[in-house]
Design an enzyme around this catalytic site. Structure first.
Site, mmCIF file in Angstrom:
data_model
loop_
_atom_site.group_PDB
_atom_site.id
_atom_site.type_symbol
_atom_site.label_atom_id
_atom_site.label_comp_id
_atom_site.label_asym_id
_atom_site.label_seq_id
_atom_site.Cartn_x
_atom_site.Cartn_y
_atom_site.Cartn_z
ATOM 1 N N LEU A 61 -83.909 3.952 -71.354
ATOM 2 C CA LEU A 61 -84.047 2.358 -71.134
ATOM 3 C C LEU A 61 -84.144 1.998 -72.582
ATOM 4 O O LEU A 61 -84.769 2.463 -73.393
ATOM 5 C CB LEU A 61 -85.531 2.114 -70.629
ATOM 6 C CG LEU A 61 -85.824 0.997 -69.636
ATOM 7 C CD1 LEU A 61 -84.914 0.929 -68.538
ATOM 8 C CD2 LEU A 61 -87.286 1.134 -69.232
ATOM 9 N N HIS A 62 -83.085 1.094 -72.640
ATOM 10 C CA HIS A 62 -83.020 0.421 -74.188
ATOM 11 C C HIS A 62 -82.467 -0.887 -74.435
ATOM 12 O O HIS A 62 -82.461 -1.561 -75.381
ATOM 13 C CB HIS A 62 -82.096 1.281 -75.015
ATOM 14 C CG HIS A 62 -80.583 1.110 -74.885
ATOM 15 N ND1 HIS A 62 -79.965 1.833 -73.962
ATOM 16 C CD2 HIS A 62 -79.752 0.703 -75.583
ATOM 17 C CE1 HIS A 62 -78.655 1.573 -73.947
ATOM 18 N NE2 HIS A 62 -78.583 0.688 -75.100
ATOM 19 N N ARG A 63 -81.935 -1.283 -73.169
ATOM 20 C CA ARG A 63 -81.435 -2.816 -73.210
ATOM 21 C C ARG A 63 -82.277 -3.911 -73.419
ATOM 22 O O ARG A 63 -83.215 -3.984 -72.950
ATOM 23 C CB ARG A 63 -80.473 -3.235 -71.828
ATOM 24 C CG ARG A 63 -79.478 -2.359 -71.817
ATOM 25 C CD ARG A 63 -78.167 -2.777 -71.229
ATOM 26 N NE ARG A 63 -76.980 -1.668 -71.197
ATOM 27 C CZ ARG A 63 -76.268 -1.706 -72.419
ATOM 28 N NH1 ARG A 63 -76.336 -2.538 -73.302
ATOM 29 N NH2 ARG A 63 -75.293 -0.877 -72.518
#
Ligand code: UD1
Length: 331
Positions: free
Chosen positions: A204-206
């Site tokens: 998860l990084h957006r």
């Protein structure tokens, strides 16, 4: 006479998209390949580990821009890259859609340097996504556009880009096929004490998922019932979790980023993968694993309804290099 190519990259996904191309171009005596790293990514696992694992030639320069808000990051890259390019190359090449790619494309445009875009034509049709804006500008600045899929090619033709569009296949698939042996030899699943098919992998990084505390907590909460989850925490997300003081649900185990071969091994032996990464989404699909897309839109619709062949045959980098050399030799 050799041709001078300048490849500009700066982030982990851009390096991954370039690895087979760098290998081919640096082994070709008719090509003089220079690499400039912008320094957008700088942590060991985000960049140096890839150069080591794949035995790539070190970049000729690192602009060391580091992390900044987008406008500052883009303008710093533009200024430093402009200074670093003394003699313009015959062609500048940018992979992907990051701020580094956008900044390089703008420098190429302002300096009248011919530009080639690897992974052209990907569209999520979500202009809230920073990469969507970047891709569109890069594609409209490019002279040679290398579209991985038929759908990407169609997007470019629909937008009437001015450059020449080619469907080449996906350079990430080249690497995916090339490293099968390395993946076999990797022991990360045993080393982490994981049971095969017993865990879900999470990334998860957006910004849309991690920059808002409520949204980030909700995303993690949604996964509470998924059984054991191994969460590969991106530096951006690590920083946000700390800042927002979010505690992970007890089934989610956070681990530091692992190297590229290790990620693909963890994918291979997972029961499913939940991710908001476009690149990992493709690799999970190619691995034949159940995929949970943690985004409202995607630039890779082929991963929902398509076949692995939609991304080419694993020779995209070879095709791209051939197209580049024949284009430059014609001039
Ligand atoms: C960038 C790309 C994104 C890509 C992602 C892959 C843009 C707009 N986004 O997002 O398309 O999917 O890379 O990783 O270019 N940080 C570190 N160490 C690093 C790099 C970053 O700690 O080596 C932290 C910093 O806190 C930084 C944050 O991560 O502020 C965000 O980094 P940045 O490069 O701006 O964007 P990414 O989220 O990595």
């Amino acid at each position: 006479m050799s041709v001078n190519l300048l490849l500009v990259l700066g982030t982990r996904p851009q390096i991954i998209k370039s690895i087979p191309f760098i290998k081919l171009a640096s082994g070709d005596e008719k090509i003089d390949l220079s690499i400039i790293h912008t320094g957008q990514h700088y942590d060991y696992e985000m960049t140096a580990s890839l150069f080591e694992t794949f035995d790539l030639p070190a970049p000729d320069a690192n602009l060391e821009v580091g992390s900044h808000p987008a406008i500052e990051q883009i303008t710093r890259i533009m200024t430093r890259l402009n200074k670093a390019i003394e003699t313009p190359p015959d062609l500048m090449i940018v992979p992907g859609d990051t701020n580094s790619a956008l900044a390089a494309a703008l420098v190429a445009s302002k300096r009248s340097i011919p530009l080639a875009h690897i992974e052209a034509g990907a569209r999520s049709y979500n202009m809230e996504m920073p990469e969507e804006v970047n891709r569109r500008i890069i594609d409209h600045c490019s002279d040679l556009l290398f579209a991985p899929t038929v759908n990407c090619r169609k997007n470019l033709l629909d937008e009437k880009v001015r450059g020449d569009v080619f469907r080449t296949g996906d350079t990430m698939l080249d690497l995916f096929y090339d490293i099968k042996e390395k993946i076999e030899e990797c022991n990360i699943v045993e080393d982490m004490g994981l049971e095969e098919e017993g865990y879900t992998l999470l990334t998860l990084h957006r910004p849309e998922n991690v920059d808002d505390p409520e949204r980030l907590a909700l995303r993690l909460d949604e996964l509470k019932t998924q059984g054991e989850i191994i969460f590969l925490v991106h530096p951006r997300t690590r920083e946000r979790l700390r800042k927002f003081k979010i505690t992970l649900p007890s089934n989610i185990k956070a681990v530091n980023p692992v190297n590229y071969v290790e990620i693909l091994k963890l994918v291979k032996h997972s029961k499913a993968v939940a991710t908001d990464s476009g690149g990992l989404q493709k690799e999970v699909f190619w691995s034949g694993k159940p995929l949970i897309i943690l985004r409202e839109t995607t630039e890779w619709p082929e991963t929902k309804t398509g076949r692995i062949e939609d991304f080419g045959l694993g020779n995209a980098s070879q095709i791209i290099l051939g197209l580049i050399t024949s284009h430059l030799n014609r001039l």
